[in-house]
Design a protein around this motif. Structure first.
Motif, PDB file in Angstrom:
ATOM      1  N   GLU A  12       5.277  21.499  15.442  1.00 18.57           N
ATOM      2  CA  GLU A  12       6.472  21.573  14.612  1.00 18.57           C
ATOM      3  C   GLU A  12       6.052  21.604  13.148  1.00 18.57           C
ATOM      4  OE1 GLU A  12       9.355  18.619  15.506  1.00 18.57           O
ATOM      5  OE2 GLU A  12       8.979  18.760  17.635  1.00 18.57           O
ATOM      6  N   GLU A  13       6.685  22.431  12.383  1.00 17.55           N
ATOM      7  CA  GLU A  13       6.302  22.645  11.002  1.00 17.55           C
ATOM      8  C   GLU A  13       6.743  21.506  10.099  1.00 17.55           C
ATOM      9  OE1 GLU A  13       5.475  25.932   9.417  1.00 17.55           O
ATOM     10  OE2 GLU A  13       4.985  26.896  11.289  1.00 17.55           O
ATOM     11  N   GLY A  14       7.757  20.739  10.408  1.00 19.51           N
ATOM     12  CA  GLY A  14       8.285  19.691   9.545  1.00 19.51           C
ATOM     13  C   GLY A  14       7.465  18.414   9.559  1.00 19.51           C
ATOM     14  N   LYS A  15       6.697  18.133  10.587  1.00 19.08           N
ATOM     15  CA  LYS A  15       5.926  16.892  10.690  1.00 19.08           C
ATOM     16  C   LYS A  15       4.500  17.099  10.184  1.00 19.08           C
ATOM     17  CE  LYS A  15       8.226  14.547  14.439  1.00 19.08           C
ATOM     18  NZ  LYS A  15       8.056  13.950  15.733  1.00 19.08           N
ATOM     19  N   LYS A  16       4.011  16.113   9.385  1.00 17.48           N
ATOM     20  CA  LYS A  16       2.629  16.160   8.901  1.00 17.48           C
ATOM     21  C   LYS A  16       1.885  14.978   9.501  1.00 17.48           C
ATOM     22  CE  LYS A  16       3.480  18.392   4.515  1.00 17.48           C
ATOM     23  NZ  LYS A  16       3.292  18.311   3.075  1.00 17.48           N
ATOM     24  N   LYS A  17       0.577  15.112   9.585  1.00 10.82           N
ATOM     25  CA  LYS A  17      -0.250  14.023  10.077  1.00 10.82           C
ATOM     26  C   LYS A  17      -0.337  12.922   9.014  1.00 10.82           C
ATOM     27  CE  LYS A  17      -3.829  15.045  12.932  1.00 10.82           C
ATOM     28  NZ  LYS A  17      -5.177  15.525  13.165  1.00 10.82           N
ATOM     29  N   ALA A  18      -0.358  11.671   9.438  1.00 10.93           N
ATOM     30  CA  ALA A  18      -0.503  10.549   8.510  1.00 10.93           C
ATOM     31  C   ALA A  18      -1.951  10.486   8.028  1.00 10.93           C
ATOM     32  CB  ALA A  18      -0.107   9.250   9.190  1.00 10.93           C
ATOM     33  N   ARG A  19      -2.116  10.303   6.697  1.00  7.29           N
ATOM     34  CA  ARG A  19      -3.452  10.202   6.110  1.00  7.29           C
ATOM     35  C   ARG A  19      -3.526   8.952   5.233  1.00  7.29           C
ATOM     36  NH1 ARG A  19      -5.195  15.674   3.267  1.00  7.29           N
ATOM     37  NH2 ARG A  19      -4.939  14.187   1.585  1.00  7.29           N
ATOM     38  N   ILE A  20      -4.683   8.374   5.161  1.00  6.15           N
ATOM     39  CA  ILE A  20      -4.903   7.234   4.278  1.00  6.15           C
ATOM     40  C   ILE A  20      -5.552   7.777   3.008  1.00  6.15           C
ATOM     41  CG2 ILE A  20      -6.127   5.076   3.938  1.00  6.15           C
ATOM     42  CD1 ILE A  20      -5.977   4.615   6.923  1.00  6.15           C
ATOM     43  N   GLU A  21      -4.886   7.557   1.883  1.00 12.16           N
ATOM     44  CA  GLU A  21      -5.435   8.005   0.610  1.00 12.16           C
ATOM     45  C   GLU A  21      -6.432   6.974   0.097  1.00 12.16           C
ATOM     46  OE1 GLU A  21      -4.947  10.836  -1.034  1.00 12.16           O
ATOM     47  OE2 GLU A  21      -3.611  11.604   0.547  1.00 12.16           O
ATOM     48  N   ILE A  22      -7.631   7.385  -0.192  1.00 10.75           N
ATOM     49  CA  ILE A  22      -8.709   6.490  -0.600  1.00 10.75           C
ATOM     50  C   ILE A  22      -8.642   6.154  -2.088  1.00 10.75           C
ATOM     51  CG2 ILE A  22     -11.201   6.620  -1.065  1.00 10.75           C
ATOM     52  CD1 ILE A  22     -10.708   5.633   1.666  1.00 10.75           C
ATOM     53  N   ILE A  23      -8.294   7.070  -2.957  1.00 16.20           N
ATOM     54  CA  ILE A  23      -8.331   6.868  -4.406  1.00 16.20           C
ATOM     55  C   ILE A  23      -7.434   5.699  -4.837  1.00 16.20           C
ATOM     56  CG2 ILE A  23      -7.954   7.947  -6.656  1.00 16.20           C
ATOM     57  CD1 ILE A  23     -10.324   9.108  -5.151  1.00 16.20           C
ATOM     58  N   PRO A  24      -6.166   5.632  -4.431  1.00 14.87           N
ATOM     59  CA  PRO A  24      -5.358   4.460  -4.823  1.00 14.87           C
ATOM     60  C   PRO A  24      -5.892   3.155  -4.238  1.00 14.87           C
ATOM     61  CG  PRO A  24      -3.936   6.235  -4.049  1.00 14.87           C
ATOM     62  CD  PRO A  24      -5.336   6.637  -3.757  1.00 14.87           C
ATOM     63  N   LEU A  25      -6.511   3.220  -3.069  1.00 16.53           N
ATOM     64  CA  LEU A  25      -7.082   2.025  -2.462  1.00 16.53           C
ATOM     65  C   LEU A  25      -8.247   1.494  -3.302  1.00 16.53           C
ATOM     66  CD1 LEU A  25      -6.981   0.137  -0.017  1.00 16.53           C
ATOM     67  CD2 LEU A  25      -8.600   1.660   1.113  1.00 16.53           C
ATOM     68  N   ILE A  26      -9.068   2.390  -3.817  1.00 15.56           N
ATOM     69  CA  ILE A  26     -10.188   1.981  -4.677  1.00 15.56           C
ATOM     70  C   ILE A  26      -9.656   1.366  -5.969  1.00 15.56           C
ATOM     71  CG2 ILE A  26     -12.108   2.864  -6.053  1.00 15.56           C
ATOM     72  CD1 ILE A  26     -12.625   4.878  -3.813  1.00 15.56           C
ATOM     73  N   ASP A  27      -8.605   1.932  -6.537  1.00 14.14           N
ATOM     74  CA  ASP A  27      -8.015   1.377  -7.753  1.00 14.14           C
ATOM     75  C   ASP A  27      -7.516  -0.045  -7.527  1.00 14.14           C
ATOM     76  OD1 ASP A  27      -8.556   3.703  -9.070  1.00 14.14           O
ATOM     77  OD2 ASP A  27      -6.515   4.523  -8.900  1.00 14.14           O
ATOM     78  N   VAL A  28      -6.864  -0.274  -6.422  1.00 12.77           N
ATOM     79  CA  VAL A  28      -6.344  -1.614  -6.108  1.00 12.77           C
ATOM     80  C   VAL A  28      -7.488  -2.595  -5.914  1.00 12.77           C
ATOM     81  CG1 VAL A  28      -5.097  -2.949  -4.361  1.00 12.77           C
ATOM     82  CG2 VAL A  28      -4.172  -0.777  -5.168  1.00 12.77           C
ATOM     83  N   ILE A  29      -8.563  -2.172  -5.254  1.00 12.38           N
ATOM     84  CA  ILE A  29      -9.702  -3.064  -5.019  1.00 12.38           C
ATOM     85  C   ILE A  29     -10.370  -3.436  -6.349  1.00 12.38           C
ATOM     86  CG2 ILE A  29     -12.023  -3.165  -4.035  1.00 12.38           C
ATOM     87  CD1 ILE A  29     -10.880  -1.682  -1.603  1.00 12.38           C
ATOM     88  N   PHE A  30     -10.542  -2.474  -7.271  1.00 11.41           N
ATOM     89  CA  PHE A  30     -11.124  -2.780  -8.577  1.00 11.41           C
ATOM     90  C   PHE A  30     -10.225  -3.708  -9.387  1.00 11.41           C
ATOM     91  CE2 PHE A  30     -13.988   1.028  -8.256  1.00 11.41           C
ATOM     92  CZ  PHE A  30     -15.151   0.294  -8.305  1.00 11.41           C
ATOM     93  N   PHE A  31      -8.924  -3.530  -9.306  1.00 13.00           N
ATOM     94  CA  PHE A  31      -7.996  -4.419  -9.993  1.00 13.00           C
ATOM     95  C   PHE A  31      -8.120  -5.846  -9.462  1.00 13.00           C
ATOM     96  CE2 PHE A  31      -3.842  -6.530 -10.048  1.00 13.00           C
ATOM     97  CZ  PHE A  31      -3.665  -6.632 -11.412  1.00 13.00           C
ATOM     98  N   LEU A  32      -8.185  -5.991  -8.144  1.00 13.37           N
ATOM     99  CA  LEU A  32      -8.335  -7.329  -7.557  1.00 13.37           C
ATOM    100  C   LEU A  32      -9.679  -7.951  -7.929  1.00 13.37           C
ATOM    101  CD1 LEU A  32      -6.781  -6.767  -4.017  1.00 13.37           C
ATOM    102  CD2 LEU A  32      -5.799  -8.028  -5.937  1.00 13.37           C
ATOM    103  N   LEU A  33     -10.726  -7.147  -7.955  1.00 14.50           N
ATOM    104  CA  LEU A  33     -12.050  -7.652  -8.331  1.00 14.50           C
ATOM    105  C   LEU A  33     -12.058  -8.131  -9.781  1.00 14.50           C
ATOM    106  CD1 LEU A  33     -15.057  -8.012  -7.564  1.00 14.50           C
ATOM    107  CD2 LEU A  33     -15.428  -5.726  -8.486  1.00 14.50           C
ATOM    108  N   ALA A  34     -11.490  -7.345 -10.689  1.00 17.64           N
ATOM    109  CA  ALA A  34     -11.443  -7.739 -12.101  1.00 17.64           C
ATOM    110  C   ALA A  34     -10.608  -8.999 -12.281  1.00 17.64           C
ATOM    111  CB  ALA A  34     -10.879  -6.596 -12.946  1.00 17.64           C
ATOM    112  N   THR A  35      -9.494  -9.098 -11.587  1.00 18.74           N
ATOM    113  CA  THR A  35      -8.650 -10.297 -11.669  1.00 18.74           C
ATOM    114  C   THR A  35      -9.403 -11.521 -11.161  1.00 18.74           C
ATOM    115  OG1 THR A  35      -6.704  -8.915 -11.308  1.00 18.74           O
ATOM    116  CG2 THR A  35      -6.436 -11.276 -10.972  1.00 18.74           C
ATOM    117  N   PHE A  36     -10.122 -11.367 -10.047  1.00 22.15           N
ATOM    118  CA  PHE A  36     -10.886 -12.482  -9.496  1.00 22.15           C
ATOM    119  C   PHE A  36     -11.987 -12.928 -10.458  1.00 22.15           C
ATOM    120  CE2 PHE A  36     -14.573 -13.922  -7.009  1.00 22.15           C
ATOM    121  CZ  PHE A  36     -14.015 -15.062  -6.437  1.00 22.15           C
ATOM    122  N   VAL A  37     -12.696 -11.994 -11.073  1.00 20.58           N
ATOM    123  CA  VAL A  37     -13.777 -12.337 -12.010  1.00 20.58           C
ATOM    124  C   VAL A  37     -13.214 -13.069 -13.227  1.00 20.58           C
ATOM    125  CG1 VAL A  37     -15.459 -11.345 -13.612  1.00 20.58           C
ATOM    126  CG2 VAL A  37     -15.372 -10.550 -11.261  1.00 20.58           C
TER     127      VAL A  37
END
Length: 146
Positions: A12-37
């Motif tokens: 079916e043309e209307g449905k797309k496969k679910a994907r995990i975006e890596i770039i926003p995940l890396i941004d969140v991890i760096f933010f948490l790391l900086a906050t922890f430090v």
């Protein structure tokens, strides 16, 4: 002729496969790391020694600089009281006499380049026992007896 065996498989043309975006995940991890430090650094207690820093005074106090006693320790264990050679045992009576002669007694403890630490601490201890509050320790090296 178009029966169930000839059915075409078209997604079916209307449905797309679910994907995990890596770039926003890396941004969140760096933010948490900086906050922890930053949070961890703010938890460290900085321990220090209280120091009474000198205050600036007027030019008329240059006369009082002559009242400062320079107590120099040499590498042979000898002491100099304002460039006069004395024994370590003479420091206590001289400090007592000096304290009675001057309103605000000041002592500068200096050493030559190979002065022993133990003798310097003994001289500093004698100044402390004489209850002289204004004590300085010179950090630059002087030639012996100067």
């Amino acid at each position: 002729m178009a029966g169930p065996a000839t059915k075409s498989v078209v997604p079916e043309e209307g449905k797309k496969k679910a994907r995990i975006e890596i770039i926003p995940l890396i941004d969140v991890i760096f933010f948490l790391l900086a906050t922890f430090v930053l949070f961890t650094l703010s938890l460290n207690k900085i321990q220090s020694v209280p120091v009474n820093l000198p205050v600036a005074s007027t030019a008329s106090s240059s006369k009082s600089d002559d009242d400062t006693v320079t107590l120099q320790i040499s590498d042979q264990g000898t002491c100099y009281w304002n460039k006069e050679l004395i024994n370590l045992s003479e420091i206590r009576p001289r400090l007592a006499h000096y304290k009675t002669q001057v309103a605000v007694p000041r002592v500068l403890i200096a050493g030559d380049d190979k002065a022993k630490f133990g003798i310097t601490v003994q001289a500093l201890d004698e100044v402390r026992k004489a209850d002289i509050q204004q004590v300085s320790v010179e950090t630059r090296v002087r030639p012996t007896g100067r």
